[in-house]
Design a protein around this motif. Structure first.
Motif, PDB file in Angstrom:
ATOM      1  N   LEU A 240       0.871  -1.199   0.118  1.00 39.82           N
ATOM      2  CA  LEU A 240       0.034   0.068  -0.150  1.00 39.82           C
ATOM      3  C   LEU A 240       0.882   1.180   0.050  1.00 39.82           C
ATOM      4  CD1 LEU A 240      -2.832  -0.998   2.586  1.00 39.82           C
ATOM      5  CD2 LEU A 240      -3.051  -0.680   0.106  1.00 39.82           C
ATOM      6  N   LEU A 241       2.044   1.213   0.859  1.00 41.31           N
ATOM      7  CA  LEU A 241       2.796   2.369   0.770  1.00 41.31           C
ATOM      8  C   LEU A 241       3.414   2.737  -0.510  1.00 41.31           C
ATOM      9  CD1 LEU A 241       4.692   1.717   4.319  1.00 41.31           C
ATOM     10  CD2 LEU A 241       3.084   3.766   3.592  1.00 41.31           C
ATOM     11  N   ARG A 242       3.869   1.629  -1.127  1.00 41.49           N
ATOM     12  CA  ARG A 242       4.640   1.615  -2.635  1.00 41.49           C
ATOM     13  C   ARG A 242       3.830   2.263  -3.569  1.00 41.49           C
ATOM     14  NH1 ARG A 242       7.206  -3.479  -0.998  1.00 41.49           N
ATOM     15  NH2 ARG A 242       9.389  -3.071  -0.134  1.00 41.49           N
ATOM     16  N   ARG A 243       2.500   1.770  -3.504  1.00 42.68           N
ATOM     17  CA  ARG A 243       1.431   2.347  -4.571  1.00 42.68           C
ATOM     18  C   ARG A 243       0.565   3.615  -3.977  1.00 42.68           C
ATOM     19  NH1 ARG A 243      -2.846  -1.523  -5.161  1.00 42.68           N
ATOM     20  NH2 ARG A 243      -2.382  -2.508  -3.327  1.00 42.68           N
ATOM     21  N   ASN A 244       1.268   4.252  -2.783  1.00 40.34           N
ATOM     22  CA  ASN A 244       0.752   5.455  -2.498  1.00 40.34           C
ATOM     23  C   ASN A 244      -0.808   5.465  -2.101  1.00 40.34           C
ATOM     24  OD1 ASN A 244       1.234   8.330  -1.816  1.00 40.34           O
ATOM     25  ND2 ASN A 244       0.364   8.995  -3.639  1.00 40.34           N
ATOM     26  N   ARG A 245      -1.197   4.263  -1.557  1.00 37.18           N
ATOM     27  CA  ARG A 245      -2.315   4.143  -0.999  1.00 37.18           C
ATOM     28  C   ARG A 245      -2.497   4.023   0.718  1.00 37.18           C
ATOM     29  NH1 ARG A 245      -4.706  -0.807  -4.653  1.00 37.18           N
ATOM     30  NH2 ARG A 245      -6.542  -0.755  -3.175  1.00 37.18           N
ATOM     31  N   ALA A 246      -1.118   4.165   1.175  1.00 37.31           N
ATOM     32  CA  ALA A 246      -1.165   4.551   2.512  1.00 37.31           C
ATOM     33  C   ALA A 246       0.068   5.342   2.807  1.00 37.31           C
ATOM     34  CB  ALA A 246      -0.741   3.228   3.139  1.00 37.31           C
ATOM     35  N   HIS A 247       0.255   6.051   4.025  1.00 35.07           N
ATOM     36  CA  HIS A 247       1.169   7.080   4.247  1.00 35.07           C
ATOM     37  C   HIS A 247       1.505   6.921   5.774  1.00 35.07           C
ATOM     38  CE1 HIS A 247      -1.643   9.970   6.561  1.00 35.07           C
ATOM     39  NE2 HIS A 247      -2.608   9.453   5.565  1.00 35.07           N
TER      40      HIS A 247
END
Length: 370
Positions: A240-247
């Motif tokens: 999710l972080l790599r796909r910018n769906r988490a931060h």
């Protein structure tokens, strides 16, 4: 973990006096939250409001209670005196504002947890100021930081990692969206904060740029090892972080100082810092600027000052290590955390209706029985 109305989003919501009223029309009661950390002593006094709470008074002072603790295992006499003086001022404010003791949440964290004489100091504070500090464990510390930062989560995000960088420890919480709510899926505490990391790796004087860079990398590596030792593995969150769906969300004085440097603020301004989005590249650029400034230059920066000049790079190194382990292009800066979590927790508990006791049926015959 349910998503609730959180700490106010803007500074004016925190600082303007409010005459919020309860159901009977009376002024809503005041609540207090006191946080004695390894580096800071902070107090927040607020009234409940429809959107969370509104701040009536606040206090913050750097006391460095944990200074030297990593070497001796004990709280230093001068450090305890600094903390005691700050706590005495807090006690005066609490009395002056008329906060009922039952609505005051006062906690101590890593320094008092780790020190051999931590409980002894807590007892001294109780006898001298009347404040009853409760030493909380890392799990509660992490949970309260999450509570205080919930409304900074991007509404479109599917996951978030909340980072609470303290003076003596760093707590991380991994949260995943669960319908309209947020659920903590994992957490960890590393016994490294800005004070302990800076004491473990003193900044070299007169070092060459290469040696200074190596010193910084040593701090990053030390924190990286602590993260690896925490044993948290979450491939789905990494994706999710790599796909910018988490931060990431970062809460600490070191991270807010980093934000101030990034914004080139002439003086610290919470309105501009709290809730600020920074990219990973911007975090790294701010850290590079701090390195170039040197200790004297950092001390002259209004967003840092002499009290944090030797600690802010340790905070940057902690954030860098986390960004390497959990790569995220976005981090949201939080000038809020544990104190706000304490306030929201107690206000919600007081608002909850009391549980009704079930009446037990009698064993005798009812009316009309023969």
């Amino acid at each position: 973990m349910p998503e609730t109305h959180g700490a106010p989003r803007r500074r004016d919501e925190r600082s303007q006096p409010s005459r919020e009223r309860d159901a009977s029309g009376r002024d809503a009661p005041l609540y207090g939250a006191l946080d004695l950390g390894t580096n800071n002593c902070r107090l927040l006094i607020a009234r409940p409001s429809r959107d969370g709470f509104r701040v009536v008074d606040s206090f913050s002072r750097i006391v460095r209670l944990g200074e030297g603790l990593s070497r001796t295992g004990r709280l230093d006499t001068r450090a305890m005196d600094r903390a005691y003086d700050a706590l005495a001022l807090c006690a005066e404010r609490i009395v002056r504002k008329g906060v009922d003791p039952v609505r005051l949440s006062a906690v101590a964290t890593q320094a008092c947890r780790a020190a051999e004489n931590g409980a002894e100091f807590i007892d001294r504070v109780r006898k001298g100021t009347g404040l009853r500090l409760r030493i909380i464990d890392p799990a509660e510390e992490a949970r309260l930081a999450v509570e205080g930062c919930l409304n900074l989560i991007d509404p479109k995000a599917e996951g978030v990692v909340i980072i609470d960088v303290g003076g003596g420890s760093t707590e991380l919480s991994w949260l995943r969206r669960d319908g309209p709510n947020w659920k903590t899926t994992d957490w960890m505490s590393a016994a490294l904060g800005v004070v302990t990391l800076a004491e473990r790796h003193p900044e070299p004087e007169g070092a060459s740029p290469a040696d200074h860079a190596q010193w910084y990398e040593t701090m990053v590596a030390d924190m990286g090892a602590a993260l690896a030792g925490g044993g948290v593995e979450d491939p789905e969150m990494l994706d999710l972080l790599r796909r910018n769906r988490a931060h990431l969300i970062g809460t600490s004085g070191a991270i807010t100082s980093l934000a101030g440097i990034h914004l080139k603020l002439p003086r610290y301004n919470r309105d501009r810092v709290d809730g600020l989005w920074m990219t990973r590249a911007e975090c790294e650029a701010a850290a590079e600027r701090l390195k170039r400034l040197g200790p004297d230059g950092r001390a002259k920066e209004a967003c840092i000052g002499p009290d944090r000049a030797d600690l802010v790079l340790a905070g940057a190194a902690i954030l860098e290590a986390i960004q390497r382990a959990w790569p995220s292009e976005r981090v949201r800066v939080a000038d809020r955390g544990l104190r706000e979590g304490l306030l929201l927790q107690q206000m919600r508990a007081d608002k909850a209706p009391p549980k009704r006791r079930r009446r037990r049926r009698g064993r005798g015959r009812g009316p009309g029985g023969a």
